[in-house]
Design an enzyme around this catalytic site. Structure first.
Site, short mmCIF file in Angstrom:
data_model
loop_
_atom_site.label_atom_id
_atom_site.label_comp_id
_atom_site.label_asym_id
_atom_site.label_seq_id
_atom_site.Cartn_x
_atom_site.Cartn_y
_atom_site.Cartn_z
N GLU A 98 -33.22 8.50 -41.40
CA GLU A 98 -32.36 9.26 -40.47
C GLU A 98 -30.95 8.69 -40.50
OE1 GLU A 98 -34.95 7.50 -37.57
OE2 GLU A 98 -33.25 7.11 -36.26
N ASP B 79 0.83 -1.20 0.00
CA ASP B 79 0.00 0.00 0.00
C ASP B 79 0.86 1.25 0.00
OD1 ASP B 79 -2.81 -1.16 2.01
OD2 ASP B 79 -2.09 -1.61 -0.01
N LYS C 73 -26.35 1.13 -45.87
CA LYS C 73 -24.98 1.49 -45.53
C LYS C 73 -24.32 2.32 -46.64
CE LYS C 73 -23.48 -0.21 -42.07
NZ LYS C 73 -23.08 -1.53 -41.66
N LYS D 241 -37.29 3.45 -41.35
CA LYS D 241 -38.23 2.75 -40.47
C LYS D 241 -39.65 3.01 -40.95
CE LYS D 241 -35.07 3.64 -36.67
NZ LYS D 241 -34.73 4.47 -35.52
N CYS E 43 -7.00 -32.37 -35.37
CA CYS E 43 -6.33 -31.16 -35.84
C CYS E 43 -6.29 -30.14 -34.68
CB CYS E 43 -7.08 -30.57 -37.03
SG CYS E 43 -6.38 -28.99 -37.57
N CYS F 72 -9.87 -29.03 -43.76
CA CYS F 72 -8.99 -30.03 -43.17
C CYS F 72 -9.85 -31.22 -42.77
CB CYS F 72 -8.31 -29.42 -41.95
SG CYS F 72 -7.65 -30.65 -40.83
N CYS G 124 -3.50 -29.72 -44.67
CA CYS G 124 -3.75 -28.76 -43.60
C CYS G 124 -2.41 -28.30 -43.03
CB CYS G 124 -4.60 -29.41 -42.51
SG CYS G 124 -4.72 -28.38 -41.02
N LYS H 287 -27.54 6.87 -39.62
CA LYS H 287 -27.14 5.78 -38.73
C LYS H 287 -25.86 6.22 -38.04
CE LYS H 287 -26.38 0.81 -38.61
NZ LYS H 287 -25.11 0.75 -37.92
#
Ligand code: IVH
Length: 709
Positions: free
Chosen positions: A125, A42, A323, A299, A452, A446, A428, A127
């Site tokens: 609106e 401390d 987007k 919306k 594995c 694989c 692999c 995002k």
């Protein structure tokens, strides 16, 4: 501490010293509060803290927002408390181009049976690119703020939310109970000055405003959040004791009247064309807004229609996020590496010369699969006009939202003369087993299965991940460590750790990063998860094509592990009633069902699951949210013409009330809803004595007779 006296420090030395002390104190705090394993006495801790404060006094400009001097009190050991959302916090489906937007409008019309010429309004609106927050007000007083978390359970960040200026502490004339939802974000200007303060003080800077907002809100110490300039836009609501309005737009206006910031670019649009025009206006204004947005959200404006449209498993039918196009940058691809995932998929990863794409430094990008590298699509057609991708190439990287960066293109004029075509491995790289590619599958896998090590460790990481078992103290790093030591080879081993290592505490304690308390905590955290809800259990198995929402659908449909297990065994021939029942679940297709059946009936995999189950108490899931509805658990069949709603809506509503909707009448059918033109199904129901209702009778039963009819 024999350090240089503070009055002799130059500014540069002081800066370095503050950074060092900040590290020492942060680590000491973590050791003390999080791990309960103090590393400093401390007295030493206090001496470091005093020295830090004294340097800050002499050089006030060097004080960073996260200064240990301002960190008061003890951080709760287990981080934030958990909050179960009374109404789930969902995400949004995405539209990437104009065709997706038209399709969104069409699908809503189809669902509602709403003709082309009947007008249908939307709100549009921005995002906001931040993180969502739910604010609960009781009798006008803010009582709780919670992050979204996994949608069902978030973190309690009430103390932090109270420090955000845009979030009112009290509301006048609000419903007695009101949960306001919206986005916490940071403006560009505030982000820049925060980063400047941080870097002047030698502290960590943030990659973008979103990270800065998230890092600031999720501070265990609210005084740190207070020093960070966060903002909040309200755009939605959760539980309310009284409706806010009749339309989305009016509800947002009401939130604004109550004192919330709402986005001024929110607008009503009456047609898809008007929506797109507004999208382009917002896109054009994007750079001037002063905060990050990553698209436009549409919306359905009428809240009654929103109610009818309802939700898919994780997204509303009545909203979509359009987007903005992805951000791009060019850089060199240094080499191609292969990662082996939990289902054995060999995924090529491009290691890049680091480049900033939309504010984030990117040094890895996915290359999808071998065809993509070769410039072919899954059907053998050309992509990028057939240009392949090689180590050394100059490539175009793009990011859309939070998703993994991808490579879009390659510039052949910049190709080094010694660049060679990439040979995709057929073994692999992790276990040497043959990597096979099945007919129609774009991915090479694989064949090593449980032998594995890469698959095993990825399965384990998935198993302990947040939406699965979420074992406190057992994260990716610890799983890797335990796996490489041979302590945990498969999920079942997690639950025998304590007994296999009766002196495990002692052994764990002697390792890096573990103290006595954290080791004991781990064993307790593992015990806490021996009880697990069925949906999490299914998801945790990490079966191909069976993600979080599919797991929830399966859990709700079958209710408990025994039913699911029996049903899957019965569906093994991939035909017959059990198979049809599986495919009858809204949201379950043949590919997912096939994967579920194959995985759960494959001998080695099944044995591993059975070993796991022996340690668990899997909690059944009530048929559906509203298990007290009059039709919960009932098998319902619709036939003939429905006049008040489309078949899709009728089915979704019945399922939301806990009924199972089936396509054919059998002895298991409880209710037949027969509209005009019902034929053989009605006859069969009569023969079998199945209760038969007309559409109004059904709507009365479920208490949903549309008003005014
Ligand atoms: S509405 C039921 N409106 O986007 C859906 N979300 O991708 C309620 N977001 O989790 C969300 N701006 O964090 C809505 N204007 C906006 C938004 C918005 C940002 C975020 C939100 C959500 C995520 C979904």
């Amino acid at each position: 501490m024999d350090a240089k006296p503070i009055d002799q420090l130059t500014e540069d030395e002081a800066k370095a010293e503050i950074a060092r002390l900040s590290d020492v104190l942060t680590q000491a705090n973590a050791a003390y509060h999080r791990d309960d394993a103090p590393e400093l006495t401390d007295a030493d801790y206090d001496a470091f803290k005093r020295r830090n404060a004294a340097i800050e006094d002499r050089f006030p400009d060097l004080k960073c927002a996260d200064s240990p001097t301002d960190q008061i009190g003890a951080a709760p050991a287990e981080g934030f408390g958990k909050v179960t959302h009374e109404q789930r916090m969902l995400s949004l489906g995405n539209a990437f181009d104009e065709a997706d937007v038209t399709e969104f409008d069409q699908s809503i019309r189809k669902y509602l049976g709403w003709p082309e010429d009947q007008s249908l309004s939307y709100t549009a609106e921005p995002k906001i690119d931040g993180l969502s927050l739910a604010l609960r007000y009781e009798y006008g007083v803010l009582v709780q703020a919670a992050t979204r978390g996994d949608g069902s359970v978030g973190e309690n960040v009430t103390a932090n939310a109270r420090t955000v200026a845009d979030i009112p502490e009290t509301l006048t004339d609000a419903p007695d109970l009101l949960e306001v939802r919206g986005e916490v974000y940071m403006s560009h200007a505030d982000f820049a000055s925060l980063n400047e303060r941080q870097s002047r003080a030698g502290a960590k800077t943030f990659a973008n405003p979103r990270n800065a907002a998230a890092g600031s809100l999720r501070q265990l110490d609210a005084s740190v959040t207070r020093a960070r300039p966060l903002r909040f836009f309200a755009y939605a609501w959760g539980v309310t004791s009284a409706p806010l309005a009749d339309t989305q737009f009016a509800a947002i206006e009401r939130l604004s009247e109550l004192g919330f910031s709402t986005n001024p670019l929110t607008q009503i649009c009456d047609t898809p064309d008007a929506i797109l025009a507004h999208y382009h206006r917002i896109e054009a204004d994007r750079a001037e807004l002063g905060y990050d947005i990553d698209g436009v959200v549409y919306k359905v404006n009428d809240l009654t229609l929103q109610g009818r449209l309802g939700y898919r498993s994780t997204t509303p039918r009545w909203a979509i996020a359009h987007k903005f196009p992805a951000e791009l940058a060019w850089t060199r691809l240094e080499r191609i590496e292969i990662q082996v995932g939990r289902t054995g998929a060999l995924s090529p990863v491009a290691r890049l010369v680091p480049v900033t794409v939309g504010g984030v430094v990117v040094s890895n990008a996915t290359l999808h699969n071998e065809d993509y590298i070769a410039g072919r699509d899954a059907k053998g057609g050309m992509i990028r006009d057939g240009r392949d991708i090689r180590a050394g190439d100059l490539v175009q990287v793009y990011r859309a939202g939070d998703v993994i960066p991808k490579i879009a293109d390659v510039d052949l004029s910049q190709r080094p003369t010694d660049a060679v075509t990439y040979d995709f491995p057929t073994l692999c790289p992790e276990c040497g087993s043959e990597a096979r590619r099945e007919e129609g599958d774009a991915v090479r896998r694989c064949s090593g299965g449980l032998i594995c090590p890469a698959q095993a460790v990825e399965k384990l990481k998935h198993f302990v991940s947040r939406a699965a078992f979420d074992i406190e103290g057992l994260g990716v790093k610890q799983v890797e460590q335990f796996h490489s030591d041979g302590w945990i080879k498969e999920p079942a081993d997690i639950f025998t750790l304590r007994e296999r290592y009766s002196d495990g505490l002692q052994q764990l304690k002697n390792r890096d990063g573990w103290g006595e308390k954290s080791a004991a905590n781990l064993f307790n955290a593992i015990d806490d998860r021996r009880q697990i809800p069925l949906n999490r259990m299914i998801f945790a198995l990490g079966l191909r094509h069976v993600g979080e929402s599919a797991s929830a659908l399966l859990a709700r449909h079958y209710g408990d592990w025994e039913h699911l297990s029996d049903a899957v065994a019965a569906a093994a021939p991939l035909e017959g009633t059990a198979w049809d029942d599986l495919l009858g679940i809204d949201g379950v297709g043949a590919v997912m069902a096939g994967s579920l059946v194959t995985s759960l009936t494959q001998e080695a995999e099944r044995a591993s699951i059975d070993r796991l189950i022996a340690h668990l108490d899997i909690q059944p899931i009530a048929a559906l949210a509203q298990s007290d509805s009059p039709v919960a658990g009932k098998v319902v069949v619709f036939t003939g013409t429905l006049e008040k709603m489309t078949r899709a809506e009728a089915k979704a509503r019945a399922e939301a009330l806990g009924a199972k909707v089936s396509g054919s009448v059998s002895a298991k059918t409880d209710i037949l809803v027969a509209g005009p033109g019902a034929g053989s199904k009605a006859k069969k129901a009569a023969e079998l004595g199945v209760e038969t209702l007309d559409e109004d009778g059904w709507l009365t039963l479920i208490n949903a007779l549309p008003t005014g009819e």
